[in-house]
Scaffold this motif. Structure first.
Motif, PDB file in Angstrom:
ATOM      1  N   ILE A  81       0.842  -1.196   0.000  1.00 41.92           N
ATOM      2  CA  ILE A  81       0.000   0.000   0.000  1.00 41.92           C
ATOM      3  C   ILE A  81       0.873   1.240   0.000  1.00 41.92           C
ATOM      4  N   THR A  82       0.311   2.301  -0.560  1.00 44.06           N
ATOM      5  CA  THR A  82       0.934   3.614  -0.426  1.00 44.06           C
ATOM      6  C   THR A  82      -0.154   4.578   0.027  1.00 44.06           C
ATOM      7  N   ASP A  83       0.103   5.282   1.126  1.00 43.30           N
ATOM      8  CA  ASP A  83      -0.889   6.160   1.737  1.00 43.30           C
ATOM      9  C   ASP A  83      -0.134   7.119   2.644  1.00 43.30           C
ATOM     10  N   PRO A  84      -0.493   8.409   2.629  1.00 42.36           N
ATOM     11  CA  PRO A  84       0.240   9.363   3.476  1.00 42.36           C
ATOM     12  C   PRO A  84       0.067   9.124   4.971  1.00 42.36           C
ATOM     13  N   ALA A  85      -1.025   8.480   5.382  1.00 39.32           N
ATOM     14  CA  ALA A  85      -1.263   8.218   6.814  1.00 39.32           C
ATOM     15  C   ALA A  85      -1.920   6.855   6.954  1.00 39.32           C
ATOM     16  N   PRO A  86      -1.167   5.774   6.739  1.00 39.29           N
ATOM     17  CA  PRO A  86      -1.785   4.450   6.709  1.00 39.29           C
ATOM     18  C   PRO A  86      -2.239   3.925   8.060  1.00 39.29           C
ATOM     19  N   GLY A  87      -1.684   4.466   9.155  1.00 41.83           N
ATOM     20  CA  GLY A  87      -2.029   3.936  10.468  1.00 41.83           C
ATOM     21  C   GLY A  87      -1.409   2.563  10.675  1.00 41.83           C
ATOM     22  N   ALA A  88      -1.887   1.858  11.668  1.00 43.24           N
ATOM     23  CA  ALA A  88      -1.361   0.526  11.962  1.00 43.24           C
ATOM     24  C   ALA A  88      -1.785  -0.447  10.871  1.00 43.24           C
ATOM     25  N   LEU A  89      -0.850  -1.267  10.413  1.00 40.47           N
ATOM     26  CA  LEU A  89      -1.116  -2.195   9.324  1.00 40.47           C
ATOM     27  C   LEU A  89      -1.239  -3.620   9.850  1.00 40.47           C
ATOM     28  N   PRO A  90      -2.183  -4.390   9.323  1.00 42.00           N
ATOM     29  CA  PRO A  90      -2.284  -5.799   9.698  1.00 42.00           C
ATOM     30  C   PRO A  90      -1.049  -6.562   9.231  1.00 42.00           C
ATOM     31  N   PRO A  91      -0.820  -7.727   9.788  1.00 45.03           N
ATOM     32  CA  PRO A  91       0.323  -8.540   9.347  1.00 45.03           C
ATOM     33  C   PRO A  91       0.240  -8.840   7.855  1.00 45.03           C
ATOM     34  N   GLY A  92       1.387  -8.797   7.198  1.00 50.62           N
ATOM     35  CA  GLY A  92       1.454  -9.161   5.794  1.00 50.62           C
ATOM     36  C   GLY A  92       1.216  -8.022   4.831  1.00 50.62           C
ATOM     37  N   ILE A  93       0.914  -6.831   5.320  1.00 46.86           N
ATOM     38  CA  ILE A  93       0.700  -5.674   4.451  1.00 46.86           C
ATOM     39  C   ILE A  93       1.861  -4.710   4.646  1.00 46.86           C
ATOM     40  N   GLU A  94       2.464  -4.309   3.528  1.00 46.38           N
ATOM     41  CA  GLU A  94       3.669  -3.477   3.574  1.00 46.38           C
ATOM     42  C   GLU A  94       3.376  -2.107   2.965  1.00 46.38           C
ATOM     43  N   ALA A  95       3.774  -1.051   3.658  1.00 47.67           N
ATOM     44  CA  ALA A  95       3.619   0.307   3.144  1.00 47.67           C
ATOM     45  C   ALA A  95       4.898   0.731   2.440  1.00 47.67           C
ATOM     46  N   LEU A  96       4.758   1.285   1.237  1.00 53.18           N
ATOM     47  CA  LEU A  96       5.900   1.709   0.436  1.00 53.18           C
ATOM     48  C   LEU A  96       5.621   3.073  -0.189  1.00 53.18           C
ATOM     49  N   PRO A  97       6.670   3.802  -0.553  1.00 53.49           N
ATOM     50  CA  PRO A  97       6.454   5.005  -1.365  1.00 53.49           C
ATOM     51  C   PRO A  97       5.786   4.641  -2.687  1.00 53.49           C
ATOM     52  N   PHE A  98       5.115   5.599  -3.276  1.00 49.11           N
ATOM     53  CA  PHE A  98       4.325   5.391  -4.488  1.00 49.11           C
ATOM     54  C   PHE A  98       5.127   4.710  -5.592  1.00 49.11           C
ATOM     55  N   ASP A  99       6.312   5.239  -5.908  1.00 49.28           N
ATOM     56  CA  ASP A  99       7.095   4.698  -7.019  1.00 49.28           C
ATOM     57  C   ASP A  99       7.506   3.254  -6.763  1.00 49.28           C
ATOM     58  N   GLN A 100       7.871   2.936  -5.536  1.00 43.27           N
ATOM     59  CA  GLN A 100       8.281   1.566  -5.223  1.00 43.27           C
ATOM     60  C   GLN A 100       7.105   0.599  -5.295  1.00 43.27           C
ATOM     61  N   MET A 101       5.945   1.050  -4.850  1.00 39.89           N
ATOM     62  CA  MET A 101       4.760   0.204  -4.956  1.00 39.89           C
ATOM     63  C   MET A 101       4.445  -0.107  -6.413  1.00 39.89           C
ATOM     64  N   LEU A 102       4.514   0.920  -7.277  1.00 43.17           N
ATOM     65  CA  LEU A 102       4.224   0.716  -8.691  1.00 43.17           C
ATOM     66  C   LEU A 102       5.167  -0.301  -9.316  1.00 43.17           C
ATOM     67  N   ALA A 103       6.436  -0.234  -8.950  1.00 40.69           N
ATOM     68  CA  ALA A 103       7.439  -1.098  -9.564  1.00 40.69           C
ATOM     69  C   ALA A 103       7.277  -2.560  -9.175  1.00 40.69           C
ATOM     70  N   ARG A 104       6.646  -2.831  -8.030  1.00 37.84           N
ATOM     71  CA  ARG A 104       6.567  -4.198  -7.537  1.00 37.84           C
ATOM     72  C   ARG A 104       5.210  -4.861  -7.741  1.00 37.84           C
ATOM     73  N   ALA A 105       4.190  -4.102  -8.049  1.00 40.87           N
ATOM     74  CA  ALA A 105       2.834  -4.654  -8.091  1.00 40.87           C
ATOM     75  C   ALA A 105       2.498  -5.247  -9.462  1.00 40.87           C
ATOM     76  N   ASP A 106       1.825  -6.388  -9.444  1.00 40.41           N
ATOM     77  CA  ASP A 106       1.278  -6.973 -10.669  1.00 40.41           C
ATOM     78  C   ASP A 106      -0.079  -6.354 -11.003  1.00 40.41           C
ATOM     79  N   VAL A 107      -0.794  -5.939  -9.973  1.00 35.84           N
ATOM     80  CA  VAL A 107      -2.099  -5.300 -10.118  1.00 35.84           C
ATOM     81  C   VAL A 107      -2.082  -4.036  -9.277  1.00 35.84           C
ATOM     82  N   VAL A 108      -2.388  -2.897  -9.882  1.00 38.45           N
ATOM     83  CA  VAL A 108      -2.416  -1.618  -9.173  1.00 38.45           C
ATOM     84  C   VAL A 108      -3.851  -1.108  -9.158  1.00 38.45           C
TER      85      VAL A 108
END
Length: 338
Positions: free
Chosen positions: A176-203
């Motif tokens: 996920i990319t979000d300016p204020a994601p809060g606490a994340l459940p296990p298995g969910i990773e927060a990344l900067p926008f560009d890094q998320m785009l580069a790694r995702a198969d589905v956006v």
């Protein structure tokens, strides 16, 4: 007791403001309905709502300065939707009119649509169905298995959180990319926008429409995505540069786009995009389930109940400017008493 004008056309009323919500409203006054098939606006809407205290607006109804200048009787405008981008809040405030919005009761319905679009885009379901219905033999292509693939969510609000849970149940990795994601459940990773785009198969675009997010998905964003990635937009048209998306589809950088929103009428995907064979388009139906629609309508009815008690709903967006309500003699404090 209030006199309330519902802007919904008869067709929209049946879909979006069911009898249960209208019955709740009727406990606090008289309902006046839009009698015709046309979406009203400006001075015409003000004339139709003459003598009404409250205007309950559906998502297609715009409320501009011309309306607020002419609507001398209106104390509050209550949007039966979360999006208030078509309401001139500054003009409302200048005239002392309260503006409220509803809450997102559509997390499940939008997330389920997103999941359906994702599966369709990954496996070419609608392309095969269309070919068969046209009497053709569809080509057989290798699809994307969602289990083990990576989902990138741009925006982690109520819809993003619900969709992330569905994706994890399928065995997808979730970024996920979000300016204020809060606490994340296990298995969910927060990344900067560009890094998320580069790694995702589905956006999936789920970010709110703000001045900062206009054109967020443009040529540079699509270029950063994995070649052959899938792109979904269930947020707002303003976030996506549609010509840049077309170019990314033309080049094959994006294998398929699935869109429930766009620059067409009523925020629908425009026909030039919707008609492409590499695009799956739906006519802005993300929140169109009985549960989601009734939830928002009932919430608006609950706001009217608060006003009847002299309380301001917490979803008021210009509470300090509500001088017409206060002129009626009620204190109109917040529900917490602040």
């Amino acid at each position: 007791m209030f006199r309330m004008f519902l802007t919904h056309t008869p067709e929209a009323l049946e879909l979006l403001f069911p009898p249960s919500a209208r019955a709740d409203l009727a406990r606090h006054g008289t309902l006046v309905l839009n009698p015709g098939p046309d979406v009203l606006g400006g001075a015409a809407l003000a004339r139709a709502a003459a003598g009404c205290d409250l205007v309950i607006a559906d998502r297609q109804t715009g409320l501009d300065a011309a309306f607020f200048d002419a609507a001398e009787d209106v104390l509050a405008v209550m949007r039966c939707a979360v999006d208030i981008s078509t309401i001139d809040v500054a003009a409302a405030s200048a005239q002392g009119v309260l503006v409220t919005r509803s809450i997102p009761t559509f997390a499940a319905s939008v997330s389920e649509l997103a999941l359906g679009l994702m599966i369709d885009a990954a496996r070419g379901i609608s392309r095969a169905v269309t070919a068969y219905r046209a009497g053709q033999e569809p080509g057989v292509a290798m699809g994307l298995q969602l289990q083990g693939s990576t989902l990138g969510l741009c925006g982690y609000g109520v819809i993003g959180r619900h969709l992330a849970g569905l994706a994890q149940a399928l065995g997808m990795r979730v970024l996920i990319t979000d300016p204020a994601p809060g606490a994340l459940p296990p298995g969910i990773e927060a990344l900067p926008f560009d890094q998320m785009l580069a790694r995702a198969d589905v956006v999936v675009c789920l970010a709110p429409a703000t001045p900062q997010t206009v054109g967020l998905f443009g040529a540079s964003a699509f270029a950063r995505m994995k070649p052959g990635a899938l792109f979904l937009n269930l947020a707002r048209a303003a976030l996506v540069d549609e010509p840049a998306l077309e170019a990314a589809l033309d080049s094959g950088q994006i294998a398929c786009a699935a869109l429930d929103v766009g620059s067409g009428p009523d925020q629908r995907p425009p026909s030039r995009l919707a008609g492409r064979p590499d695009v799956i388009a739906t006519p802005h139906i993300g929140g169109q389930t009985p549960q989601a629609s009734e939830g928002q309508a009932l919430h608006v009815a609950s706001q009217v109940a608060l006003l009847a008690q002299g309380l301001l709903p917490s979803e008021a967006v210009n509470a300090g400017a509500a001088t017409r309500l206060r002129a009626r003699g009620a204190a109109f404090i917040s529900p917490t008493g602040a």
